[in-house]
Design a protein around this motif. Structure first.
Motif, PDB file in Angstrom:
ATOM      1  N   ALA A 154      12.953   6.049   5.515  1.00 35.73           N
ATOM      2  CA  ALA A 154      12.292   6.380   6.785  1.00 35.73           C
ATOM      3  C   ALA A 154      10.832   5.952   6.750  1.00 35.73           C
ATOM      4  O   ALA A 154      10.303   5.426   7.746  1.00 35.73           O
ATOM      5  CB  ALA A 154      12.414   7.881   7.056  1.00 35.73           C
ATOM      6  N   TYR A 155      10.179   6.162   5.608  1.00 37.67           N
ATOM      7  CA  TYR A 155       8.794   5.717   5.468  1.00 37.67           C
ATOM      8  C   TYR A 155       8.710   4.200   5.609  1.00 37.67           C
ATOM      9  O   TYR A 155       7.842   3.673   6.312  1.00 37.67           O
ATOM     10  CB  TYR A 155       8.223   6.151   4.114  1.00 37.67           C
ATOM     11  CG  TYR A 155       6.844   5.584   3.840  1.00 37.67           C
ATOM     12  CD1 TYR A 155       5.701   6.302   4.161  1.00 37.67           C
ATOM     13  CD2 TYR A 155       6.691   4.306   3.294  1.00 37.67           C
ATOM     14  CE1 TYR A 155       4.432   5.777   3.934  1.00 37.67           C
ATOM     15  CE2 TYR A 155       5.432   3.771   3.071  1.00 37.67           C
ATOM     16  CZ  TYR A 155       4.310   4.506   3.389  1.00 37.67           C
ATOM     17  OH  TYR A 155       3.076   3.965   3.179  1.00 37.67           O
ATOM     18  N   MET A 156       9.608   3.489   4.934  1.00 37.29           N
ATOM     19  CA  MET A 156       9.549   2.029   4.927  1.00 37.29           C
ATOM     20  C   MET A 156       9.778   1.460   6.327  1.00 37.29           C
ATOM     21  O   MET A 156       9.168   0.452   6.704  1.00 37.29           O
ATOM     22  CB  MET A 156      10.592   1.479   3.947  1.00 37.29           C
ATOM     23  CG  MET A 156      10.323   0.065   3.476  1.00 37.29           C
ATOM     24  SD  MET A 156       8.709  -0.204   2.676  1.00 37.29           S
ATOM     25  CE  MET A 156       8.802   0.906   1.281  1.00 37.29           C
ATOM     26  N   GLU A 157      10.621   2.109   7.113  1.00 34.60           N
ATOM     27  CA  GLU A 157      10.841   1.661   8.497  1.00 34.60           C
ATOM     28  C   GLU A 157       9.549   1.751   9.301  1.00 34.60           C
ATOM     29  O   GLU A 157       9.216   0.841  10.074  1.00 34.60           O
ATOM     30  CB  GLU A 157      11.936   2.508   9.160  1.00 34.60           C
ATOM     31  CG  GLU A 157      13.330   2.215   8.635  1.00 34.60           C
ATOM     32  CD  GLU A 157      14.379   3.181   9.180  1.00 34.60           C
ATOM     33  OE1 GLU A 157      14.011   4.027  10.042  1.00 34.60           O
ATOM     34  OE2 GLU A 157      15.538   3.103   8.746  1.00 34.60           O
ATOM     35  N   MET A 179       6.860  -1.030   8.342  1.00 36.73           N
ATOM     36  CA  MET A 179       6.990  -2.357   8.938  1.00 36.73           C
ATOM     37  C   MET A 179       6.362  -2.419  10.330  1.00 36.73           C
ATOM     38  O   MET A 179       5.996  -3.496  10.800  1.00 36.73           O
ATOM     39  CB  MET A 179       8.469  -2.751   9.014  1.00 36.73           C
ATOM     40  CG  MET A 179       9.112  -2.980   7.647  1.00 36.73           C
ATOM     41  SD  MET A 179       8.306  -4.279   6.642  1.00 36.73           S
ATOM     42  CE  MET A 179       7.324  -3.277   5.489  1.00 36.73           C
ATOM     43  N   GLY A 180       6.186  -1.266  10.962  1.00 34.40           N
ATOM     44  CA  GLY A 180       5.594  -1.226  12.299  1.00 34.40           C
ATOM     45  C   GLY A 180       4.106  -1.506  12.323  1.00 34.40           C
ATOM     46  O   GLY A 180       3.535  -1.732  13.406  1.00 34.40           O
ATOM     47  N   GLN A 230       9.876  -6.641   2.233  1.00 37.36           N
ATOM     48  CA  GLN A 230      10.389  -6.468   3.588  1.00 37.36           C
ATOM     49  C   GLN A 230       9.474  -7.127   4.625  1.00 37.36           C
ATOM     50  O   GLN A 230       9.941  -7.596   5.668  1.00 37.36           O
ATOM     51  CB  GLN A 230      10.572  -4.989   3.905  1.00 37.36           C
ATOM     52  CG  GLN A 230      11.727  -4.354   3.141  1.00 37.36           C
ATOM     53  CD  GLN A 230      12.115  -2.994   3.694  1.00 37.36           C
ATOM     54  OE1 GLN A 230      12.063  -2.762   4.893  1.00 37.36           O
ATOM     55  NE2 GLN A 230      12.510  -2.094   2.823  1.00 37.36           N
ATOM     56  N   ALA A 231       8.187  -7.177   4.347  1.00 44.46           N
ATOM     57  CA  ALA A 231       7.262  -7.829   5.274  1.00 44.46           C
ATOM     58  C   ALA A 231       7.441  -9.342   5.277  1.00 44.46           C
ATOM     59  O   ALA A 231       7.040 -10.007   6.237  1.00 44.46           O
ATOM     60  CB  ALA A 231       5.824  -7.475   4.902  1.00 44.46           C
ATOM     61  N   GLY A 232       8.016  -9.883   4.185  1.00 38.34           N
ATOM     62  CA  GLY A 232       8.295 -11.313   4.143  1.00 38.34           C
ATOM     63  C   GLY A 232       7.498 -12.088   3.112  1.00 38.34           C
ATOM     64  O   GLY A 232       7.594 -13.316   3.037  1.00 38.34           O
ATOM     65  N   ASP A 255      -3.777   5.759   2.712  1.00 44.38           N
ATOM     66  CA  ASP A 255      -2.478   5.239   2.309  1.00 44.38           C
ATOM     67  C   ASP A 255      -2.645   3.829   1.735  1.00 44.38           C
ATOM     68  O   ASP A 255      -2.834   2.860   2.480  1.00 44.38           O
ATOM     69  CB  ASP A 255      -1.542   5.217   3.517  1.00 44.38           C
ATOM     70  CG  ASP A 255      -0.119   4.837   3.158  1.00 44.38           C
ATOM     71  OD1 ASP A 255       0.097   4.279   2.071  1.00 44.38           O
ATOM     72  OD2 ASP A 255       0.793   5.100   3.974  1.00 44.38           O
ATOM     73  N   ALA A 256      -2.551   3.712   0.421  1.00 45.48           N
ATOM     74  CA  ALA A 256      -2.710   2.412  -0.226  1.00 45.48           C
ATOM     75  C   ALA A 256      -1.509   1.506  -0.003  1.00 45.48           C
ATOM     76  O   ALA A 256      -1.633   0.281  -0.120  1.00 45.48           O
ATOM     77  CB  ALA A 256      -2.943   2.601  -1.727  1.00 45.48           C
ATOM     78  N   VAL A 257      -0.349   2.070   0.312  1.00 47.30           N
ATOM     79  CA  VAL A 257       0.822   1.236   0.591  1.00 47.30           C
ATOM     80  C   VAL A 257       0.611   0.510   1.923  1.00 47.30           C
ATOM     81  O   VAL A 257       0.800  -0.716   2.027  1.00 47.30           O
ATOM     82  CB  VAL A 257       2.112   2.075   0.605  1.00 47.30           C
ATOM     83  CG1 VAL A 257       3.325   1.174   0.829  1.00 47.30           C
ATOM     84  CG2 VAL A 257       2.259   2.853  -0.700  1.00 47.30           C
TER      85      VAL A 257
END
Length: 579
Positions: free
Chosen positions: A210-213, A216-217, A252-254, A416-418
């Motif tokens: 859920a965080y990863m979704e 990407m936004g 996931q970002a590419g 948030d460092a991610v």
């Protein structure tokens, strides 16, 4: 009760953990360290507590954790409707005792019938903030000491918005923690019992996904990233929690050309390859720079142990890797985000702290966005975001602070460092497409807006005497307000302890519309400033500086001069206290 009486109480406690008992006996051989371990209770401040691991009321251990959680449980049951069922989300980093402390917290909560949702393995601080919001828990606990040395650990509390508690809320909680009579007798339940009764629930991949979704936004130009996907990135998690989150995010970002510093990839509570696991300190980049040179990397990124801070290094004009400051990366990010947000909302707002660069304000206003300030600490930025949501008086676009903390999207309510790693990589890809490095892009901003330069001097003063000296320094600067610092004339003095801005030219004083804080800031001529602030988490007093001129060399000279003047004043106060 004297510290000696408290020590005797611990010494005679039959159920004291064996390891702590052994260390307690060792302490008896060193009276000064023994006193420091017991002369006070480890301060539970507005963000929680942080301290050296070991026995004693002024140390991080099972019993001081239990006392803190007992206070939180009492606070929740009194102030939060449905607290038992909503529960508490708990995460922990790679430090010594972090996992054990997270389970201890669940055991205390279980004794009150409060559910705990504990991550099954270590996770970054922003994941904890996200979990609170995603699971809609009543509170959150993060076991971490951020970038402190290996002998430290800490305990941070989050409210139901996924933010560290603002002062009024935190002070109420602190009163409950302080009301707990003895840390040694806090009731707990066995882990097996709370698991059986559904009071201990393990969380993991579902919340991660859920965080990863949401992550990407935050990407502004996915197509551009695909075109620049081979940009070379070197990443080091500095033995902390960010390895999988950042790699997954970049993939996931590419981004397809990512290299990890393998010696620093695995969690290590000793942080054995660095003198300090702090991306603010350039030595932390040593191995990343080695790998960067080998791979010809465009961008080096490093996260601290709990992955709430990000450092970045890029090649300068001589081809050497240079670590950008938090102010520089934050300003570059503002420029990119605002230029790539179309249409820009009329109430677009960027948030910074009072010790963060004024260049950010200049860039924000260049795009027609407003900049507002908060006190130091990301909890204040989170509080402002929540105020926007309640009043509709602003659209949050970015928040940052000079100490390498950034937030792009409010689904997390802490730095948030991610998020910052993904955005920094997108920044580097964008400027490569434009034929520039990040360093060259920064130079272009300086040429357009002026050469803003900032610095920080930290003075560490440990123990009881150190605490007293820090306060003596603050008292001196309040009582003997200088009219000039170095070659700069003082225009105004901002004392956040009484929320007043006093002008030295006789103009009427103003009220500062921010919470009270033990901070003094001097507004100087020619867009310069300096600020004194005791650290809330370390035995340090910090002095921040900022200047602006039309040339980089001049800014560097003026900053050094300002620093020397303030440090000299601080040291003279310490010398006077010794006499």
């Amino acid at each position: 009760m004297t510290w000696k009486a408290t020590f005797e109480k611990w010494k005679q406690y039959d159920e004291l953990e064996t390891d702590l008992g052994v260390k307690l006996k060792e302490l008896e051989e060193n009276p000064a360290e023994l006193e420091d371990a017991f002369y006070k209770t480890l301060t539970f401040g507005t963000g929680g507590m942080r301290g050296i691991l070991g026995p004693g009321t002024n140390r991080m251990n099972t019993y001081t954790i239990r006392k803190a959680v007992e206070g939180l449980a009492l606070y929740m049951l009194e102030h939060i409707e449905g607290a038992r069922d909503k529960g508490v989300a708990i995460a922990y980093d790679s430090r010594y005792m972090s996992q054990e402390f997270s389970v201890e917290a669940a055991r205390v909560l279980g004794a009150h019938g409060i559910k705990a949702y504990v991550y099954e393995s270590l996770r970054p601080t922003p994941y904890l903030s996200f979990a609170v919001r995603h699971l809609q828990t009543a509170a959150g606990i993060m076991i971490t000491a951020s970038h402190n040395p290996p002998e430290y650990n800490g305990f941070k509390v989050y409210n139901d918005q996924g933010a560290q508690m603002p002062p009024a809320e935190a002070n109420e909680l602190i009163s409950y923690v302080n009301s707990v009579e003895s840390e040694l007798t806090v009731p707990v339940l066995d882990q097996e019992e709370i698991e059986r009764d559904g009071l201990l629930n393990w969380i993991g991949e579902d919340v991660d996904k859920a965080y990863m979704e949401r992550l990407m936004g935050i990407i502004r130009n996915p197509e551009m990233i695909r075109e620049q996907s081979d940009i070379s990135i070197v990443f080091t998690p500095l033995h902390g929690t960010a390895y999988q989150p950042v790699l997954n995010g970049l993939e996931q970002a590419g981004f397809t050309n990512v290299h990890v510093v393998e010696e620093q990839a695995k969690p290590d509570p000793e942080f054995s390859t660095v003198s300090s696991p702090n991306p603010e300190e350039h030595q932390a980049f040593a191995k990343a720079i080695e790998l960067g040179k080998e791979k010809g990397a465009d961008l080096l990124i490093a996260t601290d142990p709990d992955a709430d801070r990000l450092g970045v290094a890029v090649q300068n004009e001589e081809g050497e890797y240079e670590v950008l400051t938090g102010n520089q990366l934050g300003t570059l990010t503002i420029d990119y985000l605002l230029s790539q947000t179309t249409p820009l909302p009329e109430d677009a707002t960027v948030i910074k702290t009072i010790v963060t660069t004024e260049m950010g304000r200049k860039v924000a206003e260049h795009y027609g966005a407003r900049m507002i300030e908060t006190l130091t600490g990301f909890k204040f930025i989170a509080e402002q975001i929540e105020a926007f949501n309640e009043t509709g008086d602003g659209t949050f676009l970015y928040g940052f602070e000079e100490s390498y903390g950034y937030l792009v999207d409010e689904y997390v309510r802490d730095k948030d460092a991610v998020q910052a790693a993904i955005t920094a990589s997108e920044l580097a890809a964008y400027w490569r497409q434009e034929g520039k490095t990040l360093y060259q892009a920064l130079r272009s901003l300086y040429e357009r807006h002026g050469y803003y330069l900032e610095g920080l001097h930290s003075l560490t003063l440990k123990g009881k005497e150190g605490t007293e000296k820090i306060q003596q320094i603050m008292d001196h600067f309040r009582e003997e307000q200088p009219s000039q610092i170095g070659s700069y004339k003082v225009i105004a003095v901002e004392d956040y302890s009484d929320q007043t801005r006093t002008f030295l030219d006789g103009r009427k004083s103003e009220t500062i519309d921010l919470p009270k804080e033990n901070v003094v800031k001097y507004i100087l001529e020619e867009d310069a400033w300096c600020c004194l602030r005791p650290s809330g988490t370390e035995p340090k007093i910090k002095c921040y500086f900022g200047v602006k001129t039309d040339a980089p060399e001049t800014s560097a000279e003026r900053l050094e001069e300002l620093k020397e003047a303030m440090v000299s004043k601080m040291e003279s106060v310490i010398q006077e206290s010794v006499k």
